[in-house]
Scaffold this motif. Sequence first.
Motif, PDB file in Angstrom:
ATOM      1  N   SER A 323      82.347  36.623  79.757  1.00 32.71           N
ATOM      2  CA  SER A 323      80.939  36.313  80.046  1.00 32.71           C
ATOM      3  C   SER A 323      80.667  36.617  81.508  1.00 32.71           C
ATOM      4  O   SER A 323      81.591  36.734  82.318  1.00 32.71           O
ATOM      5  CB  SER A 323      80.626  34.836  79.751  1.00 32.71           C
ATOM      6  OG  SER A 323      81.340  33.990  80.636  1.00 32.71           O
ATOM      7  N   TYR A 324      79.405  36.743  81.827  1.00 35.33           N
ATOM      8  CA  TYR A 324      78.975  36.982  83.202  1.00 35.33           C
ATOM      9  C   TYR A 324      77.975  35.909  83.594  1.00 35.33           C
ATOM     10  O   TYR A 324      77.094  35.540  82.805  1.00 35.33           O
ATOM     11  CB  TYR A 324      78.332  38.363  83.340  1.00 35.33           C
ATOM     12  CG  TYR A 324      79.265  39.503  82.998  1.00 35.33           C
ATOM     13  CD1 TYR A 324      80.234  39.930  83.896  1.00 35.33           C
ATOM     14  CD2 TYR A 324      79.187  40.141  81.764  1.00 35.33           C
ATOM     15  CE1 TYR A 324      81.101  40.977  83.584  1.00 35.33           C
ATOM     16  CE2 TYR A 324      80.040  41.182  81.430  1.00 35.33           C
ATOM     17  CZ  TYR A 324      81.002  41.587  82.350  1.00 35.33           C
ATOM     18  OH  TYR A 324      81.855  42.610  82.018  1.00 35.33           O
ATOM     19  N   ASP A 325      78.121  35.410  84.813  1.00 29.51           N
ATOM     20  CA  ASP A 325      77.186  34.394  85.303  1.00 29.51           C
ATOM     21  C   ASP A 325      75.797  35.003  85.473  1.00 29.51           C
ATOM     22  O   ASP A 325      75.652  36.112  86.005  1.00 29.51           O
ATOM     23  CB  ASP A 325      77.646  33.834  86.650  1.00 29.51           C
ATOM     24  CG  ASP A 325      78.924  33.025  86.535  1.00 29.51           C
ATOM     25  OD1 ASP A 325      79.366  32.781  85.406  1.00 29.51           O
ATOM     26  OD2 ASP A 325      79.472  32.640  87.593  1.00 29.51           O
ATOM     27  N   HIS A 326      74.796  34.272  85.050  1.00 26.70           N
ATOM     28  CA  HIS A 326      73.415  34.712  85.244  1.00 26.70           C
ATOM     29  C   HIS A 326      72.844  33.964  86.443  1.00 26.70           C
ATOM     30  O   HIS A 326      72.171  32.938  86.300  1.00 26.70           O
ATOM     31  CB  HIS A 326      72.596  34.456  83.981  1.00 26.70           C
ATOM     32  CG  HIS A 326      73.109  35.206  82.797  1.00 26.70           C
ATOM     33  ND1 HIS A 326      73.280  34.635  81.556  1.00 26.70           N
ATOM     34  CD2 HIS A 326      73.516  36.493  82.680  1.00 26.70           C
ATOM     35  CE1 HIS A 326      73.759  35.537  80.719  1.00 26.70           C
ATOM     36  NE2 HIS A 326      73.909  36.667  81.378  1.00 26.70           N
ATOM     37  N   ASN A 327      73.172  34.467  87.608  1.00 29.31           N
ATOM     38  CA  ASN A 327      72.693  33.857  88.846  1.00 29.31           C
ATOM     39  C   ASN A 327      72.594  34.935  89.926  1.00 29.31           C
ATOM     40  O   ASN A 327      72.758  36.129  89.652  1.00 29.31           O
ATOM     41  CB  ASN A 327      73.611  32.703  89.282  1.00 29.31           C
ATOM     42  CG  ASN A 327      75.064  33.128  89.417  1.00 29.31           C
ATOM     43  OD1 ASN A 327      75.377  34.297  89.668  1.00 29.31           O
ATOM     44  ND2 ASN A 327      75.976  32.184  89.252  1.00 29.31           N
ATOM     45  N   ALA A 328      72.345  34.516  91.153  1.00 28.05           N
ATOM     46  CA  ALA A 328      72.104  35.467  92.240  1.00 28.05           C
ATOM     47  C   ALA A 328      73.339  36.265  92.629  1.00 28.05           C
ATOM     48  O   ALA A 328      73.215  37.297  93.308  1.00 28.05           O
ATOM     49  CB  ALA A 328      71.563  34.726  93.465  1.00 28.05           C
ATOM     50  N   GLN A 329      74.531  35.816  92.233  1.00 27.02           N
ATOM     51  CA  GLN A 329      75.742  36.566  92.548  1.00 27.02           C
ATOM     52  C   GLN A 329      75.937  37.754  91.603  1.00 27.02           C
ATOM     53  O   GLN A 329      76.809  38.592  91.834  1.00 27.02           O
ATOM     54  CB  GLN A 329      76.974  35.656  92.476  1.00 27.02           C
ATOM     55  CG  GLN A 329      77.184  34.794  93.720  1.00 27.02           C
ATOM     56  CD  GLN A 329      76.074  33.788  93.928  1.00 27.02           C
ATOM     57  OE1 GLN A 329      75.776  32.991  93.036  1.00 27.02           O
ATOM     58  NE2 GLN A 329      75.447  33.820  95.087  1.00 27.02           N
ATOM     59  N   ASN A 330      75.136  37.839  90.557  1.00 23.30           N
ATOM     60  CA  ASN A 330      75.193  38.931  89.594  1.00 23.30           C
ATOM     61  C   ASN A 330      74.073  39.926  89.931  1.00 23.30           C
ATOM     62  O   ASN A 330      72.902  39.681  89.654  1.00 23.30           O
ATOM     63  CB  ASN A 330      75.014  38.383  88.177  1.00 23.30           C
ATOM     64  CG  ASN A 330      75.172  39.438  87.095  1.00 23.30           C
ATOM     65  OD1 ASN A 330      74.959  40.627  87.328  1.00 23.30           O
ATOM     66  ND2 ASN A 330      75.516  38.999  85.898  1.00 23.30           N
ATOM     67  N   GLU A 331      74.445  41.058  90.536  1.00 19.01           N
ATOM     68  CA  GLU A 331      73.454  42.024  90.996  1.00 19.01           C
ATOM     69  C   GLU A 331      72.610  42.563  89.835  1.00 19.01           C
ATOM     70  O   GLU A 331      71.404  42.794  89.991  1.00 19.01           O
ATOM     71  CB  GLU A 331      74.140  43.183  91.721  1.00 19.01           C
ATOM     72  CG  GLU A 331      74.799  42.777  93.030  1.00 19.01           C
ATOM     73  CD  GLU A 331      75.449  43.958  93.736  1.00 19.01           C
ATOM     74  OE1 GLU A 331      75.314  45.097  93.230  1.00 19.01           O
ATOM     75  OE2 GLU A 331      76.084  43.743  94.782  1.00 19.01           O
ATOM     76  N   HIS A 332      73.237  42.777  88.682  1.00 20.26           N
ATOM     77  CA  HIS A 332      72.494  43.284  87.529  1.00 20.26           C
ATOM     78  C   HIS A 332      71.444  42.273  87.067  1.00 20.26           C
ATOM     79  O   HIS A 332      70.344  42.657  86.636  1.00 20.26           O
ATOM     80  CB  HIS A 332      73.455  43.597  86.380  1.00 20.26           C
ATOM     81  CG  HIS A 332      74.432  44.691  86.680  1.00 20.26           C
ATOM     82  ND1 HIS A 332      74.058  46.007  86.837  1.00 20.26           N
ATOM     83  CD2 HIS A 332      75.778  44.670  86.874  1.00 20.26           C
ATOM     84  CE1 HIS A 332      75.112  46.747  87.100  1.00 20.26           C
ATOM     85  NE2 HIS A 332      76.170  45.955  87.131  1.00 20.26           N
TER      86      HIS A 332
END
Length: 550
Positions: A323-332
């Motif tokens: 999974s990928y975090d959905h926050n500001a650390q995720n550029e996408h």
Amino acid sequence: AIPVRSSRLPLLSDAMPAPAHLFPLIRNCEMSRICSTVCYCHHKHLCCLSSHFAHSHFRYAPQKKFAALYRPKENFNHFFHTRDYASTPQRFYLTPPQVNSILKANEYSFKVPEFDGKNVSSVLGFDSNQLPANAPIEDRRSAATCLQTRGMLLGVFDGHAGCACAQAVSERLFYYIAVSLLPHETLLEIENAVESGRALLPILQWHKHPNDYFSKEASKLYFNSLRTYWQELIDLNSGETTDVKEALINAFKRLDNDISLEAQVGDPNSFLNYLVLRVAFSGATACVAHVDGVDLHIANTGDSRAMLGVQEEDGSWSAVNLSYDHNAQNEHEVERVKMEHPKSEEKSLVKQDRLLGLLMPFRAFGDVKFKWSIELQKRVVESGPDQLNDNEYTKFIPPNYHTPPYLTAEPEVIYHKLRPQDKFLVLATDGLWETMHRQDVARIVGEYLTGVHHQQPIAVGGYKVTLGQMHGLLTERRARISSVFEDQNAATHLIRHAVGNNEFGTVDHERLSKMLSLPEELARMYRDDITIIVVQFNSHVIGACQNEAL
């Protein structure tokens, strides 16, 4: 009045010694009845906007009019290393049995039944546990076996601005997923049973801890919304086999839509009316796994995580993110948000690593303050119960709020085909990942499940360590290995490390004791709620499925 955080954090009033009989009150979270100098706010939706705390555990950051009311979490080591205690510190230490009692209070285990002495499922079972920091805890967990289709569902849910939304999602989401997966014939059979008053086919078999309750008062409302959904699925029948990824996405989005609609329509029952509004105005992230044979789907909305534990050929352990975090650390994710709004809003969309300068996760259930128009928010609040209308937070409109919705509950779905070397899956809220690296999680769980420990050289991280201190560290490690099976639950074992690990990566009983001794008014200052599910896979079944496919 909004409860506030104390700027000073004594365990007891400085002038008051710690009587021996007070200790049980601390463990029973009743300190507030004894010590009026300590106050708290269990809502993690507001904190000050200092850049030092840009990655704070708190979900929301306030505007200036709220900032004075809230204080960010202080550094745990600073508190325990510099704070003068009112009396001798050892009076607050928990004994090992007391520590175990706290850590194991919410643990739950499930083993998949065997048939004819054989386990034909790709899942052997799972362990789960929760350790609260908020009062009440804002995390939730769910696990269930799909009875009308194949597979198992497991999920963790991290609430913010209260626990109402996380509670509702933990009760309802799996039903929406299960209905989304059902073939047209089964949906018709269920609808006909409801029409004729016959007993319904069971859809899910829940695996729940006694504390994982259902809201009985809202069951009829929730059922009616679910029924409307499956009626629409019947009408839209295309005759095609349901794709799991599509079913997961549709279920997430439809439940969030129903949460919003129920709040707008309201309910004649005053209790239910307030409940649906609390659910909609609070929020929750979700990380859900659907396991069917060798097919593993992870649907994630927000910043909880799924991680696969893989055993390499040499016996060591590695971690694979699912999974990928959905926050500001995720550029996408940041780019996705910017693409959905006008160029003129580009600078105001993400401020200090938060959506509109306020919200940490960029995807979540509920949180209608980031989805509804200003007009709709005002209408619902003004026509709602007094508890809602008198609440400063619900009346507050986010800054630079021009083109809602800014938030979505649509999940990101990742598919993984299980292999024999994939031994376990960890689903956990961010309370775990804020304290432990995924590689450490993989190693600790892997060694716990197998009982085989691959010792790494002790790292001292730049500390000056004497020979005597090094001997003590080695002795501690040996004791830790010999007592690893004091935990009968992998999630409990992981929480023990998450809360009690020292700078050398070993469980420090003194540190663990101090962290667990904190009364509920203070615990949220130093850590978040932690919820973990560890799913153990059946390598023999997975290997057999793999061979059949060749």
